[in-house]
Write a protein that holds these residues in place. Structure first.
Motif, PDB file in Angstrom:
ATOM      1  N   PHE A  18       0.827  -1.199   0.000  1.00  0.00           N
ATOM      2  CA  PHE A  18       0.000   0.000   0.000  1.00  0.00           C
ATOM      3  C   PHE A  18       0.868   1.260   0.000  1.00  0.00           C
ATOM      4  N   GLY A  19       1.947   1.253   0.797  1.00  0.00           N
ATOM      5  CA  GLY A  19       2.825   2.413   0.851  1.00  0.00           C
ATOM      6  C   GLY A  19       3.533   2.671  -0.469  1.00  0.00           C
ATOM      7  N   LEU A  20       3.970   1.598  -1.133  1.00  0.00           N
ATOM      8  CA  LEU A  20       4.631   1.767  -2.428  1.00  0.00           C
ATOM      9  C   LEU A  20       3.689   2.385  -3.453  1.00  0.00           C
ATOM     10  N   ASN A  21       2.468   1.875  -3.525  1.00  0.00           N
ATOM     11  CA  ASN A  21       1.502   2.440  -4.467  1.00  0.00           C
ATOM     12  C   ASN A  21       1.130   3.869  -4.083  1.00  0.00           C
ATOM     13  N   ALA A  22       0.964   4.157  -2.771  1.00  0.00           N
ATOM     14  CA  ALA A  22       0.638   5.515  -2.343  1.00  0.00           C
ATOM     15  C   ALA A  22       1.758   6.486  -2.699  1.00  0.00           C
ATOM     16  N   LEU A  23       3.014   6.027  -2.583  1.00  0.00           N
ATOM     17  CA  LEU A  23       4.136   6.881  -2.941  1.00  0.00           C
ATOM     18  C   LEU A  23       4.111   7.247  -4.418  1.00  0.00           C
ATOM     19  N   VAL A  24       3.886   6.243  -5.261  1.00  0.00           N
ATOM     20  CA  VAL A  24       3.862   6.503  -6.701  1.00  0.00           C
ATOM     21  C   VAL A  24       2.705   7.427  -7.059  1.00  0.00           C
ATOM     22  N   LEU A  25       1.530   7.154  -6.517  1.00  0.00           N
ATOM     23  CA  LEU A  25       0.379   7.997  -6.827  1.00  0.00           C
ATOM     24  C   LEU A  25       0.550   9.400  -6.253  1.00  0.00           C
ATOM     25  N   GLY A  26       1.151   9.520  -5.069  1.00  0.00           N
ATOM     26  CA  GLY A  26       1.382  10.847  -4.494  1.00  0.00           C
ATOM     27  C   GLY A  26       2.325  11.684  -5.345  1.00  0.00           C
ATOM     28  N   VAL A  27       3.392  11.067  -5.834  1.00  0.00           N
ATOM     29  CA  VAL A  27       4.322  11.798  -6.713  1.00  0.00           C
ATOM     30  C   VAL A  27       3.611  12.247  -7.984  1.00  0.00           C
ATOM     31  N   ALA A  28       2.797  11.358  -8.544  1.00  0.00           N
ATOM     32  CA  ALA A  28       2.073  11.723  -9.763  1.00  0.00           C
ATOM     33  C   ALA A  28       1.096  12.867  -9.489  1.00  0.00           C
ATOM     34  N   THR A  29       0.395  12.837  -8.378  1.00  0.00           N
ATOM     35  CA  THR A  29      -0.540  13.910  -8.040  1.00  0.00           C
ATOM     36  C   THR A  29       0.187  15.239  -7.845  1.00  0.00           C
ATOM     37  N   GLY A  58       4.417  10.002 -18.415  1.00  0.00           N
ATOM     38  CA  GLY A  58       4.243   9.965 -16.966  1.00  0.00           C
ATOM     39  C   GLY A  58       3.627   8.656 -16.498  1.00  0.00           C
ATOM     40  N   LEU A  59       2.611   8.163 -17.242  1.00  0.00           N
ATOM     41  CA  LEU A  59       1.991   6.883 -16.886  1.00  0.00           C
ATOM     42  C   LEU A  59       2.996   5.744 -16.973  1.00  0.00           C
ATOM     43  N   ALA A  60       3.839   5.765 -18.019  1.00  0.00           N
ATOM     44  CA  ALA A  60       4.848   4.717 -18.162  1.00  0.00           C
ATOM     45  C   ALA A  60       5.841   4.746 -17.001  1.00  0.00           C
ATOM     46  N   VAL A  61       6.261   5.946 -16.603  1.00  0.00           N
ATOM     47  CA  VAL A  61       7.178   6.066 -15.476  1.00  0.00           C
ATOM     48  C   VAL A  61       6.533   5.532 -14.204  1.00  0.00           C
ATOM     49  N   MET A  62       5.230   5.863 -13.982  1.00  0.00           N
ATOM     50  CA  MET A  62       4.533   5.363 -12.803  1.00  0.00           C
ATOM     51  C   MET A  62       4.476   3.832 -12.790  1.00  0.00           C
ATOM     52  N   VAL A 113       6.445   1.654 -14.370  1.00  0.00           N
ATOM     53  CA  VAL A 113       7.776   1.070 -14.203  1.00  0.00           C
ATOM     54  C   VAL A 113       8.230   1.173 -12.750  1.00  0.00           C
ATOM     55  N   ALA A 114       8.006   2.341 -12.136  1.00  0.00           N
ATOM     56  CA  ALA A 114       8.407   2.521 -10.741  1.00  0.00           C
ATOM     57  C   ALA A 114       7.627   1.595  -9.822  1.00  0.00           C
ATOM     58  N   ASN A 115       6.330   1.472 -10.071  1.00  0.00           N
ATOM     59  CA  ASN A 115       5.512   0.596  -9.244  1.00  0.00           C
ATOM     60  C   ASN A 115       5.930  -0.863  -9.393  1.00  0.00           C
ATOM     61  N   ALA A 116       6.203  -1.286 -10.666  1.00  0.00           N
ATOM     62  CA  ALA A 116       6.625  -2.666 -10.897  1.00  0.00           C
ATOM     63  C   ALA A 116       7.961  -2.957 -10.222  1.00  0.00           C
ATOM     64  N   ALA A 117       8.909  -2.013 -10.298  1.00  0.00           N
ATOM     65  CA  ALA A 117      10.222  -2.221  -9.689  1.00  0.00           C
ATOM     66  C   ALA A 117      10.114  -2.332  -8.178  1.00  0.00           C
ATOM     67  N   LEU A 118       9.308  -1.455  -7.571  1.00  0.00           N
ATOM     68  CA  LEU A 118       9.158  -1.506  -6.126  1.00  0.00           C
ATOM     69  C   LEU A 118       8.478  -2.789  -5.664  1.00  0.00           C
ATOM     70  N   LEU A 119       7.457  -3.219  -6.413  1.00  0.00           N
ATOM     71  CA  LEU A 119       6.779  -4.459  -6.051  1.00  0.00           C
ATOM     72  C   LEU A 119       7.687  -5.672  -6.259  1.00  0.00           C
ATOM     73  N   ARG A 120       8.516  -5.631  -7.297  1.00  0.00           N
ATOM     74  CA  ARG A 120       9.443  -6.731  -7.534  1.00  0.00           C
ATOM     75  C   ARG A 120      10.408  -6.896  -6.363  1.00  0.00           C
ATOM     76  N   VAL A 121      10.906  -5.796  -5.863  1.00  0.00           N
ATOM     77  CA  VAL A 121      11.814  -5.853  -4.725  1.00  0.00           C
ATOM     78  C   VAL A 121      11.088  -6.367  -3.486  1.00  0.00           C
ATOM     79  N   GLY A 122       9.858  -5.896  -3.282  1.00  0.00           N
ATOM     80  CA  GLY A 122       9.127  -6.301  -2.089  1.00  0.00           C
ATOM     81  C   GLY A 122       8.698  -7.759  -2.099  1.00  0.00           C
ATOM     82  N   LEU A 123       8.408  -8.308  -3.285  1.00  0.00           N
ATOM     83  CA  LEU A 123       7.893  -9.674  -3.387  1.00  0.00           C
ATOM     84  C   LEU A 123       8.957 -10.683  -3.802  1.00  0.00           C
TER      85      LEU A 123
END
Length: 317
Positions: A8-19, A44-48, A50-60
């Motif tokens: 949840f924090g990883l996704n909130a971070l990405v969405l917060g930066v985009a907002t 911008g969507l592509a960057v979001m 990619v960043a979300n996928a990278a963070l989730l990959r590290v976490g999982l």
């Protein structure tokens, strides 16, 4: 932090930066959308993503390692464990998985010990019945045929003598089966003599050319370890005779720094990529109970080499 809150924090971070970029960046969206605006939004969507996928990959990543490890676990090859990555839910899951393997391996050893003990007891019982009941009955038949042949007319004597020879061969086969089921020579004369007798028996009945290489002065072993070595040698010679299409087998027993090494090397077609059958699985169970290490692979000059390294008592816990 739990896995839920990390994702949840990883996704909130990405969405917060985009907002934040949409609120304070000098970017507007026209109607209809201009090409430059579309490029910025898609980028911008592509960057979001990619960043979300990278963070989730590290976490999982630890869960991916666990998923890959689970199908490879074999209780007959103990010691397969995953490293625990710090703390948290994923680390606790991996610790639980490792603990489960500890319990399963311990239960497998206990159940295998009971199974093999019962199997050996049943084999001793059958061998005793073959020797006492079937063997004695066939001996009586053999003596009766001899007496009948001595009194029979010449026209029947040849047929009775042939029946006598057939009965004698059957009696020898029954005795050989009894010896294989209950290796009395192992109890009476020890491991080296039992292996020598086993090699001679296989050479006589299968036509294999068997070379024996036994080292003198081996460390004393307990009964369970000697029985495991004998049964593994028996199964190795059986596989060489039945499946390997071998003509020559080397049976070796030598000392090591902390125990003994038994090897069965043939010149057959090799093990290839065939799946392990019941015979090999049984050898691995015996090795596990004796605290030994079983290796099965190609021989130095082709064929197959079976090696069982067993520790002396007191050097395995």
């Amino acid at each position: 932090m739990s896995l839920f809150w990390r994702i949840f924090g990883l996704n909130a971070l990405v969405l917060g930066v985009a907002t934040g970029l949409l609120l304070w960046a000098p970017v507007t969206v026209s109607v209809p959308v201009l090409l430059t605006e579309a490029v910025i939004l898609v980028g911008g969507l592509a960057v979001m993503l990619v960043a979300n996928a990278a963070l989730l990959r590290v976490g999982l990543a630890p869960l991916d390692r666990l998923t890959r490890e689970m199908p490879e676990v074999d209780l007959l090859r103990p010691g397969q464990r995953l490293p625990v990555p710090g703390r948290g839910e994923v680390a606790e899951l991996i610790r639980t998985f490792n603990g489960m393997l500890d319990r399963l391996e311990a239960e497998r050893v206990t159940s295998s010990a009971r199974t093999l003990s019962g199997q050996e007891s049943e084999q001793r019982r059958i061998a005793q019945e073959l020797h006492d009941e079937v063997g004695q009955s066939m001996t009586a038949v053999l003596l009766g045929l001899k007496r009948t042949a001595d009194r029979a007319p010449e026209s029947l004597r040849a047929e009775l003598l042939h029946m006598q020879d057939t009965t004698r061969e059957s009696l020898d086969e029954v005795r050989r089966l009894a010896r294989r089921l209950r290796p009395g020579v192992l109890e009476d004369l020890g491991l080296t003599s039992a292996l020598a007798s086993l090699a001679d028996d296989f050479a006589t009945h299968t036509g294999l050319r068997i070379t024996r290489r036994f080292t003198a002065g081996l460390a004393p072993l307990d009964w369970e370890t000697e029985l495991a070595l004998y049964r593994v040698a028996q199964e190795g010679l059986t596989n060489a005779a039945r499946h390997a299409e071998a003509t020559h087998v080397e049976l070796a027993l030598s000392g090591t720094a902390d125990g003994v090494l038994l090897s069965v090397t043939d010149d057959g077609r090799g093990i290839g990529v065939a799946r392990e059958g019941a015979g090999i699985r049984g050898m691995r169970e015996r090795a596990l109970l004796a605290g030994a290490t079983l290796n099965l692979g190609p021989g130095p000059h082709g064929g197959t080499r079976l090696a069982l390294s067993a520790p002396v008592p007191g050097k395995y816990a």
